[in-house]
Write a protein that holds these residues in place. Structure first.
Motif, PDB file in Angstrom:
ATOM      1  N   LEU A 207      54.170  35.442  18.215  1.00 30.86           N
ATOM      2  CA  LEU A 207      55.389  36.216  18.005  1.00 30.86           C
ATOM      3  C   LEU A 207      55.087  37.289  16.974  1.00 30.86           C
ATOM      4  O   LEU A 207      54.133  37.175  16.193  1.00 30.86           O
ATOM      5  CB  LEU A 207      56.558  35.337  17.567  1.00 30.86           C
ATOM      6  CG  LEU A 207      56.524  34.615  16.224  1.00 30.86           C
ATOM      7  CD1 LEU A 207      57.050  35.492  15.088  1.00 30.86           C
ATOM      8  CD2 LEU A 207      57.347  33.350  16.281  1.00 30.86           C
ATOM      9  N   SER A 208      55.866  38.352  16.986  1.00 29.47           N
ATOM     10  CA  SER A 208      55.680  39.442  16.042  1.00 29.47           C
ATOM     11  C   SER A 208      56.791  39.421  15.006  1.00 29.47           C
ATOM     12  O   SER A 208      57.914  38.994  15.285  1.00 29.47           O
ATOM     13  CB  SER A 208      55.662  40.790  16.771  1.00 29.47           C
ATOM     14  OG  SER A 208      56.884  40.997  17.463  1.00 29.47           O
ATOM     15  N   PHE A 209      56.453  39.897  13.814  1.00 27.87           N
ATOM     16  CA  PHE A 209      57.433  39.992  12.733  1.00 27.87           C
ATOM     17  C   PHE A 209      57.147  41.270  11.972  1.00 27.87           C
ATOM     18  O   PHE A 209      56.069  41.435  11.395  1.00 27.87           O
ATOM     19  CB  PHE A 209      57.333  38.786  11.797  1.00 27.87           C
ATOM     20  CG  PHE A 209      58.382  38.780  10.714  1.00 27.87           C
ATOM     21  CD1 PHE A 209      59.605  38.156  10.928  1.00 27.87           C
ATOM     22  CD2 PHE A 209      58.160  39.412   9.501  1.00 27.87           C
ATOM     23  CE1 PHE A 209      60.583  38.159   9.945  1.00 27.87           C
ATOM     24  CE2 PHE A 209      59.133  39.417   8.513  1.00 27.87           C
ATOM     25  CZ  PHE A 209      60.346  38.786   8.734  1.00 27.87           C
ATOM     26  N   THR A 210      58.093  42.198  11.981  1.00 25.08           N
ATOM     27  CA  THR A 210      57.900  43.477  11.301  1.00 25.08           C
ATOM     28  C   THR A 210      58.886  43.631  10.155  1.00 25.08           C
ATOM     29  O   THR A 210      60.096  43.489  10.343  1.00 25.08           O
ATOM     30  CB  THR A 210      58.057  44.659  12.272  1.00 25.08           C
ATOM     31  OG1 THR A 210      59.325  44.578  12.927  1.00 25.08           O
ATOM     32  CG2 THR A 210      56.953  44.643  13.313  1.00 25.08           C
ATOM     33  N   ALA A 211      58.345  43.904   8.978  1.00 21.87           N
ATOM     34  CA  ALA A 211      59.169  44.093   7.779  1.00 21.87           C
ATOM     35  C   ALA A 211      58.246  44.480   6.626  1.00 21.87           C
ATOM     36  O   ALA A 211      57.019  44.375   6.717  1.00 21.87           O
ATOM     37  CB  ALA A 211      59.936  42.819   7.428  1.00 21.87           C
ATOM     38  N   ASP A 212      58.837  44.927   5.547  1.00 20.83           N
ATOM     39  CA  ASP A 212      58.117  45.140   4.295  1.00 20.83           C
ATOM     40  C   ASP A 212      57.951  43.778   3.636  1.00 20.83           C
ATOM     41  O   ASP A 212      58.894  43.220   3.073  1.00 20.83           O
ATOM     42  CB  ASP A 212      58.916  46.092   3.403  1.00 20.83           C
ATOM     43  CG  ASP A 212      58.256  46.323   2.047  1.00 20.83           C
ATOM     44  OD1 ASP A 212      57.225  45.685   1.763  1.00 20.83           O
ATOM     45  OD2 ASP A 212      58.788  47.144   1.277  1.00 20.83           O
ATOM     46  N   LEU A 213      56.755  43.235   3.702  1.00 16.26           N
ATOM     47  CA  LEU A 213      56.507  41.869   3.239  1.00 16.26           C
ATOM     48  C   LEU A 213      56.255  41.772   1.740  1.00 16.26           C
ATOM     49  O   LEU A 213      55.883  40.713   1.248  1.00 16.26           O
ATOM     50  CB  LEU A 213      55.331  41.272   4.005  1.00 16.26           C
ATOM     51  CG  LEU A 213      55.576  41.072   5.502  1.00 16.26           C
ATOM     52  CD1 LEU A 213      54.294  40.645   6.205  1.00 16.26           C
ATOM     53  CD2 LEU A 213      56.679  40.068   5.748  1.00 16.26           C
ATOM     54  N   SER A 214      56.481  42.855   1.016  1.00 15.62           N
ATOM     55  CA  SER A 214      56.312  42.818  -0.434  1.00 15.62           C
ATOM     56  C   SER A 214      57.581  42.349  -1.138  1.00 15.62           C
ATOM     57  O   SER A 214      57.588  42.208  -2.360  1.00 15.62           O
ATOM     58  CB  SER A 214      55.913  44.194  -0.961  1.00 15.62           C
ATOM     59  OG  SER A 214      56.980  45.127  -0.833  1.00 15.62           O
ATOM     60  N   THR A 215      58.655  42.128  -0.362  1.00 21.50           N
ATOM     61  CA  THR A 215      59.902  41.647  -0.959  1.00 21.50           C
ATOM     62  C   THR A 215      60.075  40.161  -0.671  1.00 21.50           C
ATOM     63  O   THR A 215      59.694  39.667   0.399  1.00 21.50           O
ATOM     64  CB  THR A 215      61.121  42.410  -0.402  1.00 21.50           C
ATOM     65  OG1 THR A 215      61.340  42.044   0.961  1.00 21.50           O
ATOM     66  CG2 THR A 215      60.903  43.910  -0.491  1.00 21.50           C
TER      67      THR A 215
END
Length: 287
Positions: A59-67
């Motif tokens: 599955l894909s997960f797109t986001a700014d992972l620094s938060t």
């Protein structure tokens, strides 16, 4: 599909391009259910579709992972979809600028702290409660720059120096919960970062980089993914707090030793992965 990671669930940050793409595809071929995580701007969805076409669970997960909120959502998504989490690969990172320190932009430095340091911190923090349940492991991307420091790369090396120390500390404190923590330290790898046409290096730097590598060439993303596979697998059950350099010997080298490399050593091995995005990924600062 092989089975070195059969039944495992893995999150790979920065999974849409370069080394991350190779890790995702390698893990899927070895039986893992993979969460391809990364920026919305990166080809995360494409990598997921390519794995799915090969029969992999993904599955894909797109986001700014620094938060912290997005890191928690990423872990929750993996557990909701696949039932657990066994492996966290902190591969995400940026390399926006090559410059002398007196000329280095604060914007580039802040961008690296956000994406190289914060992401590894919040993703590890979010993943650990689930990794305690599965006696899982974390493998994070260090760098030759984080070991020895490299001129005109000093702030980048500083962020990777944090990763090296951070992971060694985690290895000691998390062993009581059955969680292993290790580091892969790539040297010059054949991605967008090491080409003057797609990254911040100029042609002179690219030439010098290859000359300084005893093997006389860049490594391939798949060669790096192979080491991640070992460390993430149960084969590395007695390995924690370790740093595995995948650098063609450059960390130890002095001078243009790559020019003397054996001709066979200079040839890239024929890999088994179809990597469509090894030269993708943003290396410049995104607003």
């Amino acid at each position: 599909m092989a089975d070195r990671l059969k039944g495992k669930v893995a999150i790979v940050t920065g999974g849409g391009s370069g080394i991350g793409e190779a890790i995702c595809k390698k893990f899927a071929r070895e039986g893992a259910s993979v969460v391809v995580a990364g920026f919305p701007e990166d080809p995360v969805e494409d990598v997921a579709k390519e794995i799915e076409k090969e029969g992999g669970k993904v599955l894909s997960f797109t986001a700014d992972l620094s938060t912290e909120d997005n890191a928690k959502r990423c872990v929750e998504t993996a557990v909701s979809q696949f039932g657990k989490l066994d492996i966290l690969i902190n591969n995400a990172g940026v390399f926006p600028e090559v410059n002398l320190l007196q000329d280095y932009s604060e914007e580039a430095f802040d961008y690296m702290i956000k994406n190289n340091v914060n992401t590894a911190f919040v993703m590890s923090k979010a993943a650990l409660p689930e990794l305690h349940k599965t006696k899982g492991n974390i493998v994070s991307a260090g760098s030759e720059a984080g070991v020895i420091g490299i001129a005109q790369n000093t702030p980048y090396g500083g962020t990777k120096g944090f990763i090296h120390s951070f992971m060694r500390g985690l290895a000691v404190e998390q062993a009581q919960f059955g969680v292993r923590c290790n580091i892969v330290g790539p040297g010059p790898i054949d991605t967008a970062w090491t080409h003057d046409s797609t990254g911040p290096m100029d042609s002179k730097m690219v030439k010098t980089m290859k000359q300084a590598t005893p093997m006389g060439r860049r490594g391939t993303p798949e060669e790096v993914a192979n080491v991640y596979l070992f460390l993430a697998s149960d084969e590395a059950s007695y390995v924690t707090g370790a740093t595995y350099m995948v650098d063609g010997g450059i960390t130890l080298a002095k001078g243009p030793v790559g020019e003397e490399a054996d001709s066979d050593m200079k040839k890239e091995p024929k890999g088994e992965l179809e990597l469509e995005h090894s030269k993708d990924g943003h290396t410049s600062i995104r607003k």
